[in-house]
Design an enzyme around this catalytic site. Structure first.
Site, short mmCIF file in Angstrom:
data_model
loop_
_atom_site.label_atom_id
_atom_site.label_comp_id
_atom_site.label_asym_id
_atom_site.label_seq_id
_atom_site.Cartn_x
_atom_site.Cartn_y
_atom_site.Cartn_z
CB CYS A 353 -1.03 0.02 1.12
SG CYS A 353 -0.90 -1.24 2.36
NE ARG A 382 2.00 -9.35 4.85
CZ ARG A 382 0.70 -9.25 4.62
NH1 ARG A 382 -0.14 -10.00 5.30
NH2 ARG A 382 0.25 -8.39 3.73
CD GLN A 400 -0.66 -8.84 -0.32
OE1 GLN A 400 -0.10 -7.76 -0.44
NE2 GLN A 400 -1.50 -9.09 0.67
CG ASP A 402 -1.98 -5.30 -2.72
OD1 ASP A 402 -3.20 -5.19 -2.48
OD2 ASP A 402 -1.09 -4.95 -1.93
CG HIS A 404 -3.71 -0.15 -2.50
ND1 HIS A 404 -2.66 -0.94 -2.88
CD2 HIS A 404 -4.02 -0.51 -1.22
CE1 HIS A 404 -2.32 -1.73 -1.85
NE2 HIS A 404 -3.14 -1.49 -0.85
CE LYS A 485 -11.22 -8.12 8.25
NZ LYS A 485 -10.01 -8.90 8.43
CG HIS A 531 -6.12 -1.68 1.59
ND1 HIS A 531 -4.78 -1.60 1.79
CD2 HIS A 531 -6.67 -0.70 2.33
CE1 HIS A 531 -4.52 -0.61 2.63
NE2 HIS A 531 -5.65 -0.05 2.98
#
Length: 659
Positions: A353, A382, A400, A402, A404, A485, A531
RNA sequence: GCCGAGGUAGCUCAGCUGGCAGAGCAGCCGCCUUGUAAGCGGCAGGUCACGGGUUCGAAUCCCGUCCUCGGCUCCA
């Protein structure tokens, strides 16, 4: 106590049927009077409340049987077996303290505080003792007691006392002399054998347990909290018949075979050598083919839906993670900093992000550009706690899909809806079918943002999910501190649920990064951020697919889509001709020109789970045909080569185009 | 991180209470070759996870470390 009627009879109902029975009649006798017993029953419901079969029914009650072969019935059965196990443990390990022993999906567990952990031999001994108890025909006798009586009964059971003390008066049925608890006494012909605190209900007697097995032991924190003592948990399973137990154990064995780690090795999809480090994996060529199909699909679809791709680095200065708040809230999940000569410390990214926010902030943004959807296949790292890493389902390095989305507040509904619909489409396109669970999480106790923001965003998320027609549940208070979410889950081979897609509204990061766009009024406004990851983690989604398909991917995803098998070396040339025809249409095809026998070649193709095996010999060469043997389904002989090529090509093209 | 179980050939696994490290499959080399799940023979392959200790002698017993698995907690 249950009813207190003084009349000669009371009336009970089961649907349209009614029966008059004497006051104090047990549920089982009431059911018999109603002619409502059809099979193996473990308990009853009285006005919808679960009820012991021996417990007296009440005037006017609706009484129904609970059958052993239903989930409700099995839960009661399993709960009773858990009691039996606790009793056996107490017999064999005097001084053991009991915590809780609930039924769970497919089984039950019970937690104990004992001197030393249980061994495999202990399990056998406990199981043997349980069989003895089962034969003793112990009756489960329900009794109501006051709080003080309960505390005295369990004077030497600290966990039971804690449970009793934690229960509010309002949670238990109050009568004149205070709150009521229930205990179950296990009674044999010789007297009482055991007593446990329990809401019930239970089966009438221990010989009504048809089939059970203890499975494994594990450590578990009391009340699930790390600051509490570690207890020893025993997991077991129980079923309404020996046959069902056997089937369940066979299912577990099958599940072990479809574990993504095992299949990843056998099918040469992935490689996780120790040299790499925990939670890190390599995609071998076969697995990489599948992953590339996933990536190609999601890239194309993302572009088609108005996203803009970006690429960002894997590390950034610590300062970035300070601004984002990750160092403050997420530090224990981040790899430690890299101290460099220039004095700056760098960190491996745990999330994408901040980079996407910086991409947005590359210049002043206009309201005309919103919603701005930034997308990346972003690899993150992570530092997961050592005990939680699980193959590729829970990794330390993963990618991911991913994205945004930066938008105006009034655009949040449409954006979230678009994401959830997209997630549903991903599930369909990749053959996972309906998700196992869709969960909408709402505002937690501690949260960032205004009431209005939250109300609007929660409405948006719920409206979005409803628009997709997916069944969902609400997890109140389970949202992130920065916004509500929706998460989409799927199950692995042994039924564990994994979160794949996630769509999250975020009011926090735009504030932290002081993001803004220029509105029609010429003033600066704060965008809302969404997200969203649909595969979630490519590694995890991939692994769930491997387990779901048992390694036999649909043709469009399969590493090797077709294998041509000549029945003898004389036909190798024609086999290569067939392969070339397929390859010219983009089909991934190989020829098995080994000197194995035909049977061995067929077996090899089957164990590799190749979707199409095409066998060619003299007659096929003569007629320009093939014999088609699909991985699943009937084999067809003498199919014209052009037909097969067209068929496979069409299947792949259609599947790749999506749902 | 915590509790427990494990780590022997590329894979699956034998190897008992300490006494020369094994099998099947896969691989390689031959031989054999026409119809839908394993043709035959041979060869090669191991620092028994790693480090220390006990012992005349350790894959085996003890301690530590690393890694894996099942849970707890946590998460995509």
């Amino acid at each position: 106590m249950d009813g207190g009627s003084v009349s000669e009879t009371i009336t009970v109902r089961h649907g349209d049927d009614t029966a008059d029975v004497a006051p104090g009649t047990s549920a089982i006798d009431a059911l018999k009077a109603l002619d409502a017993v059809r099979g193996q029953i473990v308990a009853a419901t009285v006005d919808g409340e679960e009820w012991d079969l021996e417990r007296p029914v009440v005037e006017g009650a609706e009484v129904a049987p609970v059958y052993a072969d239903t989930e409700q019935g099995r839960a009661i059965l399993r709960h009773s077996v858990a009691h039996l196990m606790a009793q056996a443990v107490t017999d064999l390990f005097p001084g053991a303290k009991w915590a809780i022993g609930p039924p769970i999906a497919d089984g039950f567990y019970y937690d104990f505080d004992v001197e030393r952990p249980f061994t495999a031999d202990d399990l056998e001994a406990i199981e043997a003792r349980m069989v003895e108890l089962q034969r003793e025909r112990q009756r489960f006798v329900r009794q109501e007691v006051s709080r003080d009586e309960a505390l005295e009964l369990f004077a030497d059971q600290p966990y039971k006392r804690e449970i009793i003390e934690r229960v509010e008066d309002s949670e238990v049925e109050a009568s004149g002399d205070g709150a009521r608890f229930t205990v179950y006494r296990n009674v044999t012909d010789d007297g009482e054998a055991w007593v446990d605190l329990c809401k019930g209900p239970h089966i009438p007697s221990s010989d009504r347990v048809p089939a059970f097995k203890l499975l494994r032991t594990a450590g578990a924190y009391w009340r699930g909290r790390e600051d509490q003592p570690m207890l020893q948990r025993i997991y077991g399973t129980a079923w309404e018949s020996r046959k069902r137990l056997k089937e369940h154990l066979e299912f577990l064995e099958e599940a072990r075979k479809r574990d993504h780690r095992r299949l990843g090795r056998e099918l040469e999809l992935t490689h996780t050598p120790d040299e790499l480090g925990p939670g890190l994996s390599i995609f071998l060529p076969n697995g990489a083919v599948v992953r590339k199909e996933m990536e190609d699909w999601i890239r194309d679809e993302t572009l088609a839906r108005g996203y803009q791709p970006v690429y960002t680095p894997h590390i950034a200065k610590e300062e970035l993670w300070r601004i984002s708040g990750h160092l403050e809230n997420y530090a224990e999940l981040m790899y430690p900093g890299m101290e460099l000569d220039d004095g700056a410390a760098y960190r491996l990214k745990p999330m994408n992000c901040p980079f996407h926010i910086l991409a947005f902030g590359a210049r002043t943004r206009s309201y005309r550009e919103l919603p701005m959807r930034i997308a990346e296949l972003g690899t993150v790292y992570r530092y997961e706690r050592s005990g939680v890493v699980n193959g590729m389902l829970r990794a330390r390095g993963f990618t991911q899909d991913d994205s945004h989305i930066f938008c105006r507040p009034d655009q949040v509904v449409d954006e979230v809806a678009g994401c959830v619909e997209f997630a549903r489409d991903v599930y369909r396109a990749f053959g996972l079918g309906e998700p196992s669970r869709v969960a909408v999480s709402t505002r937690p106790e501690k949260s960032f943002g205004t009431d209005a923001q939250w109300a609007e965003a929660e409405d948006a998320v719920i409206a979005a999910v409803e628009r997709t027609g997916l069944a969902y549940e609400t997890d109140p208070g389970e949202g992130a501190f920065y916004g509500p979410k929706v998460d989409v889950h799927a199950r692995d081979a042994i039924g564990r649920e994994w979160q794949l897609s996630t769509v999250q509204v975020d009011f926090n990061l735009p504030e932290r990064f002081e993001m803004s766009y220029v509105g029609a009024d010429g003033a600066k406004h704060r965008p809302v951020m969404v997200h969203r990851a649909l595969f979630g983690s490519i590694e995890r989604f991939f692994s769930v697919m491997v387990e779901s398909f048992n390694g036999a991917f649909p043709t469009w995803l399969a590493p090797e889509q077709a294998r041509v098998v000549p029945v003898a070396a004389d036909f190798d040339d024609y086999a290569r001709h067939v392969a070339a025809a397929l390859r010219s249409r983009g089909v991934r095809v190989d020829v098995d020109a080994s000197d194995d026998t035909l049977g061995a070649k067929i077996r090899s193709a089957q164990t590799s789970k190749v979707p199409y095996t095409l066998v060619v010999g003299a007659s096929e060469q003569q007629a320009r045909t093939v014999a088609v043997r699909p991985y699943r389904g009937e084999q067809r002989k003498d199919v014209p080569l052009d037909d097969v090529v067209g068929e496979i090509d069409a299947e792949i093209t259609t599947a790749r185009a999506g749902a």
